[in-house]
Design a protein around this motif. Structure first.
Motif, PDB file in Angstrom:
ATOM      1  N   UNK A   1      57.306  37.954  43.559  1.00  0.00           N
ATOM      2  CA  UNK A   1      57.916  38.572  42.387  1.00  0.00           C
ATOM      3  C   UNK A   1      56.975  39.590  41.765  1.00  0.00           C
ATOM      4  N   UNK A   2      57.532  40.495  40.956  1.00  0.00           N
ATOM      5  CA  UNK A   2      56.742  41.590  40.391  1.00  0.00           C
ATOM      6  C   UNK A   2      55.535  41.108  39.617  1.00  0.00           C
ATOM      7  N   UNK A   3      55.717  40.149  38.723  1.00  0.00           N
ATOM      8  CA  UNK A   3      54.596  39.668  37.922  1.00  0.00           C
ATOM      9  C   UNK A   3      53.680  38.760  38.728  1.00  0.00           C
ATOM     10  N   UNK A   4      54.265  37.869  39.517  1.00  0.00           N
ATOM     11  CA  UNK A   4      53.449  36.944  40.308  1.00  0.00           C
ATOM     12  C   UNK A   4      52.558  37.697  41.295  1.00  0.00           C
ATOM     13  N   UNK A   5      53.082  38.764  41.891  1.00  0.00           N
ATOM     14  CA  UNK A   5      52.304  39.521  42.873  1.00  0.00           C
ATOM     15  C   UNK A   5      51.163  40.309  42.243  1.00  0.00           C
ATOM     16  N   UNK A   6      51.267  40.567  40.942  1.00  0.00           N
ATOM     17  CA  UNK A   6      50.206  41.306  40.241  1.00  0.00           C
ATOM     18  C   UNK A   6      49.230  40.376  39.535  1.00  0.00           C
ATOM     19  N   UNK A   7      49.478  39.080  39.586  1.00  0.00           N
ATOM     20  CA  UNK A   7      48.672  38.143  38.805  1.00  0.00           C
ATOM     21  C   UNK A   7      47.201  38.182  39.198  1.00  0.00           C
ATOM     22  N   UNK A   8      46.924  38.243  40.493  1.00  0.00           N
ATOM     23  CA  UNK A   8      45.526  38.273  40.940  1.00  0.00           C
ATOM     24  C   UNK A   8      44.850  39.567  40.501  1.00  0.00           C
ATOM     25  N   UNK A   9      45.548  40.687  40.623  1.00  0.00           N
ATOM     26  CA  UNK A   9      44.989  41.974  40.197  1.00  0.00           C
ATOM     27  C   UNK A   9      44.687  41.959  38.710  1.00  0.00           C
ATOM     28  N   UNK A  10      45.585  41.403  37.915  1.00  0.00           N
ATOM     29  CA  UNK A  10      45.376  41.324  36.468  1.00  0.00           C
ATOM     30  C   UNK A  10      44.191  40.418  36.129  1.00  0.00           C
ATOM     31  N   UNK A  11      44.047  39.338  36.893  1.00  0.00           N
ATOM     32  CA  UNK A  11      42.904  38.449  36.674  1.00  0.00           C
ATOM     33  C   UNK A  11      41.595  39.178  36.922  1.00  0.00           C
ATOM     34  N   UNK A  12      41.517  39.908  38.025  1.00  0.00           N
ATOM     35  CA  UNK A  12      40.304  40.660  38.350  1.00  0.00           C
ATOM     36  C   UNK A  12      40.032  41.726  37.291  1.00  0.00           C
ATOM     37  N   UNK A  13      41.097  42.416  36.860  1.00  0.00           N
ATOM     38  CA  UNK A  13      40.945  43.499  35.884  1.00  0.00           C
ATOM     39  C   UNK A  13      40.404  42.998  34.548  1.00  0.00           C
ATOM     40  N   UNK A  14      40.807  41.800  34.161  1.00  0.00           N
ATOM     41  CA  UNK A  14      40.365  41.250  32.883  1.00  0.00           C
ATOM     42  C   UNK A  14      38.978  40.620  32.964  1.00  0.00           C
ATOM     43  N   UNK A  15      38.537  40.318  34.183  1.00  0.00           N
ATOM     44  CA  UNK A  15      37.315  39.528  34.345  1.00  0.00           C
ATOM     45  C   UNK A  15      36.074  40.347  34.644  1.00  0.00           C
ATOM     46  N   UNK A  16      36.245  41.534  35.217  1.00  0.00           N
ATOM     47  CA  UNK A  16      35.096  42.308  35.692  1.00  0.00           C
ATOM     48  C   UNK A  16      35.004  43.651  34.969  1.00  0.00           C
ATOM     49  N   UNK A  17      33.799  44.178  34.819  1.00  0.00           N
ATOM     50  CA  UNK A  17      33.629  45.416  34.044  1.00  0.00           C
ATOM     51  C   UNK A  17      34.153  46.658  34.745  1.00  0.00           C
TER      52      UNK A  17
END
Length: 393
Positions: A216-232
């Protein structure tokens, strides 16, 4: 001058397409080319795309150049779809010539920032990743990813290899629907990858080519969003070819998340500069289709519904194929097909077995046994299942 050119190796998938076209056998099955096909073998134009193009045709008054970075409406809408909560003070972006163009610009940007950069890439990965890096003369090393026995992720090997990346290196990751294997990390595993990157200072480059094709659209982006929020610092190359079905419009985006606004401004200027050197102004028609759809609630809802139909069709084919193979073998050894996500799965077959599928059954797939699930339909799944068993896979 031109006579001094050296012959270039032909693209294996394009060769496979031509070979398939030349095959005169009835009932031949194309599982090689990486595009979505409906049950009738057609790559359709989505309803919302048709309507968006109609509106553009009716209202557009000029074909003048856009900005070097592309139209802001497009970049903002697509960045919001990928990241949801867009960190505006950290985010730079440019429109690109498809997802492939975004990958190339990301690697060029990395080399501008760090001339000694090394790229760490999964084994296996999309062949164009390696082709681009070889052409650019970028040093790269492969990290373990696919376990040919389990047809899942070799996560311990992946972690050990990624930990070797140095500060300022690039680690190329597939955001979802790994190509060519279909085997994905869990969110808990992504957390561990984030911790490794945080410790090493290596920068992730996420190739997000199939958002909406997996879970799904949100589920498939979840990992990318996690990385984006976690790393500088994070680079994201996203494509609209698959989820909007606009393959030939070459519509993509490169997103750079920087540590602070000053670094963001440097990245934005450098990315626009790279566009200028490569193709000047990016193509606009596909980008305008996307921004028209994402900017209209009714169009967006219709597009999302049709995308869900596409996704569920592929999931249904996966389940059917795994079930057929379970019935034929009396075992669950092909259940990985149902666990994989996206258009592709890697069967773990040998090149000789792949050749046997082609010779005996007119079934075409890439030599590493990557098959395009979307090349099947309910009638051809049993044919493929029987051929897999007959080939000794």
């Amino acid at each position: 001058m031109l006579s001094n050119l050296k012959p270039q190796a032909p693209d294996k998938i394009l060769m496979l397409i031509e070979e398939f076209k030349a095959d005169t056998r009835q009932g031949k099955i194309d599982l090689g080319v990486g595009v979505y096909k409906d049950p009738n073998g057609v790559t359709p134009v989505m309803r919302a795309v048709k309507e968006a193009e109609k509106r553009i045709w009716e209202t557009q008054t000029t074909k003048a150049y856009t900005g070097l970075a592309g139209e802001a409406d497009y970049r903002n809408a697509l960045a919001a779809m990928v990241l949801k909560d867009v960190p505006a003070d950290r985010l730079a972006s440019v429109a690109s010539v498809g997802g492939t163009g975004a990958i190339r610009q990301a690697l060029e940007l990395a080399r501008l920032a760090n001339p000694d950069v090394t790229v760490h890439v999964s084994d296996p990965t999309w062949p164009n990743h390696l082709s681009i890096m070889k052409f650019m003369g970028l040093p790269y090393v492969e990290y373990r990813y696919f376990d040919n026995e389990t047809r899942g992720v070799d996560f311990e090997g992946m972690k050990a290899d990624i930990a070797k990346a140095g500060k300022g290196d690039i680690v190329l990751l597939h955001g979802c629907c790994h190509n060519p294997t279909g085997a994905n990390l869990t969110l808990d595993q992504w957390l561990e990858i984030v911790a490794i990157l945080e410790k090493s200072g290596a920068v992730p480059l996420i190739d997000l080519a199939y958002q909406g094709f997996g879970d799904g659209l949100d589920a498939d982006a979840e990992a990318t969003r996690l990385v984006a929020k976690s790393l500088p610092e994070v680079l994201i190359a996203a494509s609209c070819s698959k989820n909007f079905g606009i393959y030939r419009e070459r519509t993509g985006i490169l997103i750079a998340l920087a540590e602070n606004p000053a670094a963001r401004d440097l990245a934005q200027g450098s990315m626009a500069y790279l566009n200028r050197q490569s193709f000047s102004f990016p193509p606009d028609h596909g980008a305008r289709i996307v921004s028209t759809i994402l900017g209209d609630d009714a169009l967006r809802a219709d597009w999302a519904a049709e995308l869900e139909d596409v996704r569920n069709t592929m999931l249904g084919l996966r389940a059917q194929l795994a079930s057929e193979l379970r019935n034929l073998t009396g075992s669950d050894r092909f259940d990985f097909i149902n666990r994989h996500r996206g258009m592709f799965s890697r069967l773990g077959a040998t090149p000789a077995q792949v050749q046997k599928l082609k010779d005996d059954s007119a079934i075409y797939m890439v030599g590493d046994s990557r098959l395009n699930i979307a090349g099947l339909n309910a009638d051809t799944v049993p044919v493929l299942a029987r051929a897999i068993i007959d080939a000794g896979i």
